[in-house]
Scaffold this motif. Structure first.
Motif, mmCIF file in Angstrom:
data_model
loop_
_atom_site.group_PDB
_atom_site.id
_atom_site.type_symbol
_atom_site.label_atom_id
_atom_site.label_comp_id
_atom_site.label_asym_id
_atom_site.label_seq_id
_atom_site.Cartn_x
_atom_site.Cartn_y
_atom_site.Cartn_z
ATOM 1 N N ALA A 11 -0.872 -13.804 10.462
ATOM 2 C CA ALA A 11 0.474 -14.195 10.036
ATOM 3 C C ALA A 11 1.295 -14.699 11.222
ATOM 4 C CB ALA A 11 1.177 -13.014 9.368
ATOM 5 N N ILE A 12 1.217 -13.992 12.335
ATOM 6 C CA ILE A 12 1.965 -14.389 13.532
ATOM 7 C C ILE A 12 1.491 -15.757 14.023
ATOM 8 C CG2 ILE A 12 2.332 -13.849 15.970
ATOM 9 C CD1 ILE A 12 2.289 -10.859 15.100
ATOM 10 N N ASP A 13 0.186 -15.964 14.065
ATOM 11 C CA ASP A 13 -0.353 -17.258 14.511
ATOM 12 C C ASP A 13 0.092 -18.392 13.588
ATOM 13 O OD1 ASP A 13 -1.614 -16.078 16.646
ATOM 14 O OD2 ASP A 13 -3.600 -16.020 15.708
ATOM 15 N N ALA A 14 0.050 -18.145 12.286
ATOM 16 C CA ALA A 14 0.404 -19.188 11.323
ATOM 17 C C ALA A 14 1.884 -19.555 11.412
ATOM 18 C CB ALA A 14 0.061 -18.733 9.910
ATOM 19 N N ILE A 15 2.741 -18.549 11.532
ATOM 20 C CA ILE A 15 4.187 -18.823 11.581
ATOM 21 C C ILE A 15 4.568 -19.486 12.902
ATOM 22 C CG2 ILE A 15 6.487 -17.797 11.560
ATOM 23 C CD1 ILE A 15 5.373 -15.656 9.644
ATOM 24 N N THR A 16 4.003 -19.035 14.002
ATOM 25 C CA THR A 16 4.334 -19.657 15.290
ATOM 26 C C THR A 16 3.833 -21.099 15.329
ATOM 27 O OG1 THR A 16 2.332 -18.652 16.267
ATOM 28 C CG2 THR A 16 4.427 -17.494 16.581
ATOM 29 N N GLY A 17 2.662 -21.342 14.784
ATOM 30 C CA GLY A 17 2.161 -22.714 14.727
ATOM 31 C C GLY A 17 3.044 -23.596 13.862
ATOM 32 N N TYR A 18 3.520 -23.041 12.781
ATOM 33 C CA TYR A 18 4.418 -23.753 11.870
ATOM 34 C C TYR A 18 5.711 -24.136 12.582
ATOM 35 C CZ TYR A 18 7.540 -24.181 7.746
ATOM 36 O OH TYR A 18 8.444 -24.596 6.805
ATOM 37 N N LEU A 19 6.266 -23.225 13.343
ATOM 38 C CA LEU A 19 7.499 -23.507 14.083
ATOM 39 C C LEU A 19 7.277 -24.583 15.139
ATOM 40 C CD1 LEU A 19 8.895 -19.873 14.527
ATOM 41 C CD2 LEU A 19 9.713 -21.629 12.948
ATOM 42 N N GLN A 20 6.149 -24.545 15.800
ATOM 43 C CA GLN A 20 5.828 -25.584 16.782
ATOM 44 C C GLN A 20 5.735 -26.956 16.113
ATOM 45 O OE1 GLN A 20 2.218 -23.901 18.311
ATOM 46 N NE2 GLN A 20 3.264 -22.476 19.688
ATOM 47 N N ASP A 21 5.111 -26.995 14.946
ATOM 48 C CA ASP A 21 4.992 -28.258 14.211
ATOM 49 C C ASP A 21 6.362 -28.787 13.785
ATOM 50 O OD1 ASP A 21 2.258 -28.245 14.441
ATOM 51 O OD2 ASP A 21 1.891 -27.405 12.441
ATOM 52 N N ILE A 22 7.236 -27.885 13.335
ATOM 53 C CA ILE A 22 8.570 -28.290 12.897
ATOM 54 C C ILE A 22 9.335 -28.969 14.036
ATOM 55 C CG2 ILE A 22 10.863 -27.340 12.395
ATOM 56 C CD1 ILE A 22 9.589 -25.453 10.441
ATOM 57 N N VAL A 23 9.316 -28.355 15.191
ATOM 58 C CA VAL A 23 10.050 -28.906 16.335
ATOM 59 C C VAL A 23 9.447 -30.238 16.762
ATOM 60 C CG1 VAL A 23 10.611 -28.530 18.774
ATOM 61 C CG2 VAL A 23 10.884 -26.666 17.132
ATOM 62 N N ARG A 24 8.138 -30.317 16.756
ATOM 63 C CA ARG A 24 7.477 -31.556 17.182
ATOM 64 C C ARG A 24 7.761 -32.708 16.214
ATOM 65 N NH1 ARG A 24 2.882 -29.675 17.437
ATOM 66 N NH2 ARG A 24 2.069 -30.320 15.416
ATOM 67 N N THR A 25 7.608 -32.447 14.930
ATOM 68 C CA THR A 25 7.766 -33.514 13.943
ATOM 69 C C THR A 25 9.229 -33.896 13.714
ATOM 70 O OG1 THR A 25 7.729 -31.895 12.128
ATOM 71 C CG2 THR A 25 5.638 -32.903 12.745
#
Length: 319
Positions: A11-25
């Motif tokens: 869960a932690i990996d998925a949410i942190t990856g999601y946040l990274q994608d949001i900022v990048r995109t």
């Protein structure tokens, strides 16, 4: 609660990856969120820092005279724990100008936590349901009946509901302004439990388009808090809307989150009411939680991004 246990590392990996994608995109420089000091916002802030680093995370504590000092202390504790600068905003004058504190019943509520307990108990006894359930009926366009229920609601709980809504929406507007001014992406910290029963203000701070934890039950957010090793005062506190003396989330909703989660999970599993009751939940609670879910459908009409993880029955996250 083994039935609701999740793979917290996943869960932690998925949410942190999601946040990274949001900022990048989005082309933003990071994220901003309200840090009340409560469990949900504390977990969300910790996940954001893990994903982006403290330099790309902005947190704001927005308060008024009805905010709890203990929760305020936890906001400061979490900011220090995560190495974040905490922006503090007092909205008291704005809320006073909007008449939030003017109604007599609101003034009485501010005297003592006992007022909330007595008034809620009296409302249940006379009207046959919780004040919160009546707010869902009223917000959904239902006319409260009989007449004395409508009168009592309008003189008391309607004022509380309007005050909550005013503050939650203003807090959202304040954070949206910060996000726009500083090229940050605004994220929320709502969970699945409160979302499903309608314990949030429509178009408020817990009804944002992006809320990465709305796929997780409250009990699962607690699991994340433990996995992230958040400070004990934050993990142990009672969940609260932080807007009225003596009103915790569970007091306002009328049910413990642990029971709400078991009941909703039971519905997801396709269990019968007797099978859910066998888990230790009274039939009246099952009926009431079902009612809250039905009566709060109107609140869940705002557009939201699909959360990156789900803790519901059948998901890969469940252990």
């Amino acid at each position: 609660m083994p039935a609701l246990a999740i793979d917290t590392a996943h869960a932690i990996d998925a949410i942190t990856g999601y946040l990274q994608d949001i900022v990048r995109t989005s082309g933003t420089d990071g994220v901003v969120l309200g840090l009340s000091g409560g469990l949900d916002s504390s977990v969300m802030a910790a996940l954001a820092v893990r994903a982006l680093g403290p330099g790309a995370v902005k947190v704001a504590y927005i308060f008024d005279p009805d905010s709890d000092r203990d929760i305020a202390a936890n906001a400061r504790l979490m900011a220090d724990f995560l190495g974040l600068e905490l922006e503090v905003m007092d909205i008291s004058d704005e809320m006073r100008q909007r008449g939030v504190y003017a109604p007599l019943f609101i003034k009485l509520l501010r005297l003592s936590p006992v007022v909330a307990k007595i008034s809620t108990g009296s409302y249940r006894l006379i009207c046959g349901e919780s004040p919160f359930k009546s707010t869902l009926r009223d917000g959904g366009g239902e006319t409260l009946r009989p007449w004395y229920k409508r009168l009592m609601f309008n003189m008391t709980m309607h004022q509380v509901d309007m005050g909550f809504a005013e503050r939650h929406r203003f807090r959202r507007q304040a954070l949206e302004a910060i996000a726009k001014q500083r090229n940050l992406f605004l994220i929320g910290a709502a969970n699945l439990s409160e979302y499903e029963v309608g314990w949030f203000v429509k178009d408020g701070i817990d009804d944002l388009p992006v809320q990465p934890m709305t796929g997780l039950f409250k009990t699962q957010v607690r699991q994340l808090a433990k996995a992230l090793d958040l400070p004990e005062p934050v993990r142990a506190q009672l969940p609260s809307p932080d807007m009225a003396k003596g009103v915790s989330d569970e007091f306002g909703i009328g049910h413990d989150y642990s029971d709400i989660d078991l009941v909703i999970d039971g519905f997801d599993r396709g269990l019968s009411d007797p099978e859910i009751a066998a888990l230790g939940i009274a039939q009246r609670e099952i009926d009431d939680i079902r009612d809250l879910m039905r009566l709060s459908v109107w609140k869940r009409q705002s557009p939201h991004e699909e959360p990156p993880v789900s803790g519901r029955f059948g998901s890969s996250l469940r252990r």
